[in-house]
Design a protein around this motif. Structure first.
Motif, PDB file in Angstrom:
ATOM      1  N   LYS A 183       7.211  -0.483 -10.645  1.00  0.00           N
ATOM      2  CA  LYS A 183       6.137  -1.873 -10.829  1.00  0.00           C
ATOM      3  C   LYS A 183       4.938  -1.911  -9.762  1.00  0.00           C
ATOM      4  O   LYS A 183       3.852  -2.407  -9.323  1.00  0.00           O
ATOM      5  N   TYR A 184       4.973  -0.510  -8.414  1.00  0.00           N
ATOM      6  CA  TYR A 184       3.869  -0.777  -7.453  1.00  0.00           C
ATOM      7  C   TYR A 184       2.750   0.053  -7.460  1.00  0.00           C
ATOM      8  O   TYR A 184       2.490   1.210  -6.856  1.00  0.00           O
ATOM      9  N   LEU A 190       0.091  -1.000  -0.137  1.00  0.00           N
ATOM     10  CA  LEU A 190       0.118   0.049  -0.139  1.00  0.00           C
ATOM     11  C   LEU A 190       0.425   1.169  -0.067  1.00  0.00           C
ATOM     12  O   LEU A 190       0.185   2.142  -0.847  1.00  0.00           O
ATOM     13  N   TYR A 191       1.601   1.435   1.015  1.00  0.00           N
ATOM     14  CA  TYR A 191       2.167   2.810   1.061  1.00  0.00           C
ATOM     15  C   TYR A 191       3.704   2.768  -0.163  1.00  0.00           C
ATOM     16  O   TYR A 191       4.107   3.511  -0.715  1.00  0.00           O
ATOM     17  N   ASN A 192       4.077   1.299  -0.506  1.00  0.00           N
ATOM     18  CA  ASN A 192       4.962   1.692  -1.870  1.00  0.00           C
ATOM     19  C   ASN A 192       4.109   2.294  -3.517  1.00  0.00           C
ATOM     20  O   ASN A 192       4.739   3.281  -3.811  1.00  0.00           O
ATOM     21  N   ALA A 193       2.747   1.391  -3.116  1.00  0.00           N
ATOM     22  CA  ALA A 193       1.759   2.267  -4.456  1.00  0.00           C
ATOM     23  C   ALA A 193       1.430   3.438  -3.785  1.00  0.00           C
ATOM     24  O   ALA A 193       2.097   4.924  -5.512  1.00  0.00           O
ATOM     25  N   ALA A 209      -5.267   9.254  -0.970  1.00  0.00           N
ATOM     26  CA  ALA A 209      -4.677   9.657   0.080  1.00  0.00           C
ATOM     27  C   ALA A 209      -3.039   9.918  -0.532  1.00  0.00           C
ATOM     28  O   ALA A 209      -2.541  11.013   0.726  1.00  0.00           O
ATOM     29  N   ALA A 210      -2.133   9.522  -0.964  1.00  0.00           N
ATOM     30  CA  ALA A 210      -0.702   9.962  -1.221  1.00  0.00           C
ATOM     31  C   ALA A 210      -0.733  11.746  -1.845  1.00  0.00           C
ATOM     32  O   ALA A 210       0.011  12.617  -1.765  1.00  0.00           O
ATOM     33  N   ARG A 211      -1.918  11.932  -2.538  1.00  0.00           N
ATOM     34  CA  ARG A 211      -1.974  13.179  -3.247  1.00  0.00           C
ATOM     35  C   ARG A 211      -2.489  14.004  -1.640  1.00  0.00           C
ATOM     36  O   ARG A 211      -1.619  15.431  -1.602  1.00  0.00           O
ATOM     37  N   THR A 271       9.014   1.830   5.279  1.00  0.00           N
ATOM     38  CA  THR A 271       8.084   2.706   4.019  1.00  0.00           C
ATOM     39  C   THR A 271       7.754   4.007   4.622  1.00  0.00           C
ATOM     40  O   THR A 271       7.730   4.921   3.986  1.00  0.00           O
ATOM     41  N   MET A 272       7.468   4.005   5.922  1.00  0.00           N
ATOM     42  CA  MET A 272       6.422   5.386   7.174  1.00  0.00           C
ATOM     43  C   MET A 272       8.130   6.432   6.579  1.00  0.00           C
ATOM     44  O   MET A 272       7.819   7.228   6.219  1.00  0.00           O
TER      45      MET A 272
END
Ligand code: SF4
Ligand code: SF4
Ligand code: SF4
Ligand code: FES
Lengths: 540, 350
Positions: free
Chosen positions: A117-118, A82-85, A137-139, A167-168
């Motif tokens: 690739k994520y 999820l966080y990689n994405a 969420a990323a934005r 990843t955090m």
């Protein structure tokens, strides 16, 4: 801890509690904050009411989700994906903080390559979350002037716990959200003095102040302070490893101070075999716990109200505790008991009061150098505080990271150690209740508290309840590959379909009879948060 | 910084401060009943009225901010009379049971009445009786003692984010009520006890502290909560060697005087009858009471044996994240320096 230390050089909360409301965006993940850290949760909710945006990422629909602008319920154990994405989106949309990455960090290129690739579409399938929500969420996080990440055991208690934490750290660094007000990566400590116990070197690989045991000069300093010729230079065993070593006979004696591994360790059956196999088990505690019951010698220690000293809270703030009443019966303050044992072993430890120990710590732990008993009596101070004039450090990594440059780690998604199958089709995850605390040794003996939360309940999604023919309130049997327990069903749609949840406070329905002792390879934290399980009505 | 004058004294205070907060900082006492540093100004009780030069009427100092050159009087004859009238009015509708009230000695209403020299209650108003017996384990509600300052309503809504209470008519009176007048156990109350901590009267008190001791019979010790990592600061209220209550100073510490149910009410374990009061040694398969010397000698002898036969690394230590820094420091020193092993860990992983 291991994760953050690798990325930043320190495993502690980067910012202070008072700093959290200064964030524009708050991301909470793996923390049921209103139940596990209730007073801190008040500050977060107030911040949201004052305009901060909130992202909650948590498999269960916890109370905090009610206040969230974006709520994501991912499949347990899929955090890295999820966080990689999210980071993939941040890079694709050009939302990274390029100046920060260039000036303050290293190894970004490798991460960038890995993240290609994520895609949110791929993550959507693995995590069970709509791709659009991941993008949103990323934005929201990346566009914030200041964004903070708050996490707890829901992130670390996995076989991929260190990867999760890395990843955090990646997310915060690539958006420049570290070292400033309202930013940071903030692990919340579950128990009152986890931070302090680690700072003091109650860890197998480091001496007080995180000096590695294989650091010759560091050892020399301690050898002088403690008046011994040679301290061991090889890292020792972690708690779960000690239990294993006890089971196979390598560890023959254990001394357990104020802990109840017979409820808190993963895979209790195995824990009991280990502890039962010891030649000598000494338990020092305030109650006859499940663990003390197995001991050869039990020593009565003092409660927090019966002794003095300091605790270090989750934001690295060292604060005093003060004796208000005399220890019950012939119980003694724990610090005193330890010195009495040391003396009998021929090692001199002479202190008239705990404040003399506090002051000794200022000489051997550089981060605590200025935190004298005299100063701490007046007000709490956040370490690092190297000198008596130093005001303490509420925000870490301001101009440079503790390790110099912040280090990105390219981590790949790995599925949890145990996956569901035909026989164990559900994912079991564990946690805490607001009213009860840890193994319940204290709270379960407080009358009103026990009234409010007397029973262990297993949360089951309504669709699963239909499928497995269990009704709300019924006693059900929960079985995993390690054991089975009985508890009441709590049928609720706050849980994901396919996932069940229970707290670990209750000895009569000990969740850790069920959990998997598989460890994260680096941090050695058991996978409490994911294991495969099955449920059925009890009377079958 | 702004400069202003208060009771003839010139002072500098931070911009944006209310007159009440500024006065407090300068050691000048202004009576107040609906103020709590954790809450937004409400201006309800009007006890904190002060006179400002040039203003037509007195203003509530809990809401009015200090401005440059402002001249404030906090204790004039007029103000005294207004305050006295307000308190007399409140008392005229208040049960006269201070003798037996749980809050006696720490009641803001009582203190203010005393400080203002209120001797007799001139208004024999109609008294209200709304005693609510609430089955909750922690919160005692005696609504006939309520002075409708709304502090409970506001703290529960704005600080605790639970919104259990609303002000509503019950008979002819307005009091804080729960949804459908149901007990707290059937509301979304989380039993943080914040409402108790802010209530200035005996309307809301801690059920588990009742009849245990008067403020002048007790000691207070500032310490840190033993439960989660937030590290809330609290006061242990003790009498005859037993904890009888936990309180906080509103606005102070990392927690600003707020606590959760564990911190505020979770102290009963300290004096629980199952506490270990003596060492035990296992003899013939059973744990038997032992003296300290016996237990400690036994441990030392056995540890030395194990070390001699199997080496220091055959011994393991598990330290406690519930114990102090000092104790953790000493235990790892015991493991490393006295035994010679790095087999020491704490439950940070668990
Ligand atoms: S119950 Fe107490 S806090 Fe609430 S309105 Fe009445 S007097 Fe004020
Ligand atoms: S105890 Fe807490 S949640 Fe319950 S009514 Fe009082 S302030 Fe509200
Ligand atoms: S009062 Fe509650 S939130 Fe505060 S430290 Fe104690 S357990 Fe944590
Ligand atoms: S305290 Fe100012 S009006 Fe009540």
């Amino acid at each position: 801890m291991a994760g953050l230390a690798a990325a930043f050089g320190s495993g502690a909360m980067t910012n202070s509690i008072a700093d959290i409301p200064k964030a524009d965006v708050i991301l909470i993940t793996g923390s049921n904050t209103t139940e596990a850290h209730p007073v801190l949760a008040l500050e977060i909710i107030s911040a949201v009411k004052n305009g901060a945006k909130l992202i909650v990422i948590e498999p269960r629909r916890i109370k905090m989700a009610d206040y969230a602008d974006i709520y994501i319920s991912q499949k347990p154990g899929t955090d890295v994906e999820l966080y990689n994405a999210m980071m993939n989106v941040i890079i694709t949309e050009g939302l990274t903080d390029k100046d920060f990455i260039k000036a303050r960090t290293e190894d970004f290129d490798a991460l960038e390559k890995t993240l290609k690739k994520y895609t949110p579409e791929k993550a959507s399938k693995i995590c069970g979350v709509p791709a659009d929500t991941i993008v949103e969420a990323a934005r929201l996080y990346a566009k914030a002037g200041a964004a903070t990440i708050i996490y707890a055991m829901g992130i670390t208690q996995h076989t991929t716990g260190v990867d999760n934490v890395l990843t955090m750290a990646n997310l915060a660094m690539m958006t420049g959200n570290i070292g400033r007000e309202g930013t940071g990566v903030n692990p919340l400590r579950g128990q009152n003095n986890v931070q302090g116990a680690c700072d003091m070197g109650a860890l197998p690989n480091v001496l007080p102040g995180y000096v590695r045991v294989d650091d010759k000069d560091g050892r020399k300093k301690m050898e002088e302070a403690w008046g011994v010729k040679k301290l061991p230079d090889k890292p020792g065993l972690t708690a779960p490893e000690m239990i294993d070593a006890a089971a196979n006979g390598d560890i023959k004696a254990m001394f357990i101070l104020g802990e109840n591994p017979m409820l808190s360790e993963a895979n209790l059956v195995h824990t009991e075999i280990g502890l039962g196999n010891l030649d000598l088990l000494v338990v020092q505690d305030i109650f006859m716990t499940e663990t003390a019951n197995l001991a050869d010698v039990v020593l009565p220690g003092a409660s927090f109200a019966e002794k003095s000293g300091t605790f270090t809270n989750t934001e690295r703030r060292v604060q005093p505790i003060r004796q208000a009443v005399e220890p019950v019966g012939s119980a003694l303050p724990d610090w005193m008991i330890i010195t009495m044992i040391a003396k009998r072993l021929g090692h001199k430890m002479e202190y008239r009061s705990p404040s003399e120990v506090t002051d000794e710590i200022t000489h051997v732990v550089s981060q605590y150098g200025g935190i004298t008993s005299h100063r701490v009596a007046k007000c709490g101070i956040s370490w690092p505080c190297p000198t008596p004039e130093h005001p303490g450090t509420p925000i870490l990594h301001k101009d440079k990271f503790v390790r110099g440059k912040g280090k990105f780690h390219a981590v790949e998604y790995r599925p949890p150690a145990e996956v569901t199958d035909k026989d164990y089709p559900l994912i079991l995850t564990t946690g805490r209740y607001l009213q009860q605390f840890h193994t319940g040794t204290m709270t379960r003996r407080v009358a009103g508290i026990e009234d409010l939360a007397p029973r262990c309940k297993v949360q089951v999604h309504p669709a699963d309840a239909r499928k497995y023919k269990v009704n709300d309130g019924d006693m059900i049997r929960v079985t995993t590959r390690r054991g089975s327990i009985e508890a009441a069903a709590d049928v609720t749609d706050t849980i994901r379909q396919g996932v069940i949840y229970m707290p670990f406070h209750y000895a009569e329905a000990a969740a850790n009879t069920l959990t998997n002792a598989a460890l994260d390879p680096v941090a050695k934290i058991p996978e409490f948060k994911v294991c495969a399980a099955n449920i059925e009505p009890k009377n079958l | 910084m702004v400069t202003f004058e208060i009771n003839g004294q010139v002072a500098n205070v931070e911009e944006g401060m209310t007159i009440l907060d500024a006065a407090k900082k300068l050691g000048i006492k202004i009576p107040h009943l609906c103020y709590d540093p954790r809450l937004k100004p409400y201006g309800g009780c009007r006890l904190c009225l002060v006179e400002i030069e040039g203003a037509r009427n007195p203003v509530p100092s809990c809401a009015a901010k200090v401005t440059e050159g402002m001249k404030v009087q906090t204790d004039t004859v007029t103000l005294h009379e207004i305050r006295k009238t307000i308190v007399e009015l409140l008392l005229s509708n208040h049960p006269q049971e201070c003798l037996t009230c749980e809050n006696t000695g720490q009641c803001a209403l009582q203190d203010i009445a005393y400080e203002l020299g209120v001797r007799e209650i001139s208004f024999e108003g109609e008294k209200h009786f709304h005693t609510v017996t609430d089955p909750s384990p922690f919160v005692e509600r005696e609504m006939d003692k309520c002075i409708v300052c709304a502090r409970c309503v506001r703290i529960c809504r704005d600080v605790q984010h639970c919104s259990v209470y609303t002000l509503a008519f019950r008979g002819f009176e307005i009091i804080p009520t729960t949804p459908y007048d149901k007990p707290l156990t059937e509301s979304n109350c989380v039993f943080c006890g914040q409402c108790i901590s802010t209530c200035p009267t005996g309307a809301l008190t801690s059920k588990i502290s009742r009849f245990k001791g008067r403020p002048w019979q007790t000691q207070s010790t500032t310490t840190t909560c033993p439960y989660c990592g937030v590290g809330c600061q609290l006061e242990l209220i003790t009498k005859d060697g037993e904890i009888i209550d936990i309180q906080t100073f509103p606005g102070e510490g990392v927690n600003k005087g707020n606590l959760c149910v564990k911190g505020r009410f979770g102290y009963g374990f300290v004096n629980h009858h199952e506490r270990l009061k003596t060492p035990y040694i296992r003899k013939e398969g059973e744990l038997k009471e032992a003296s300290w010397d016996e237990a400690l000698d036994y441990i030392a002898v056995r540890l030395k044996e194990v070390k001699k036969e199997s080496g220091p690394d055959a011994i393991g230590f598990l330290s406690s994240s519930k114990c102090t820094n000092e104790e953790n420091y000493l235990l790892q020193r015991l493991a490393r320096a006295a035994i010679g092993t790095n087999n020491i860990d704490n439950c940070a992983r668990l």
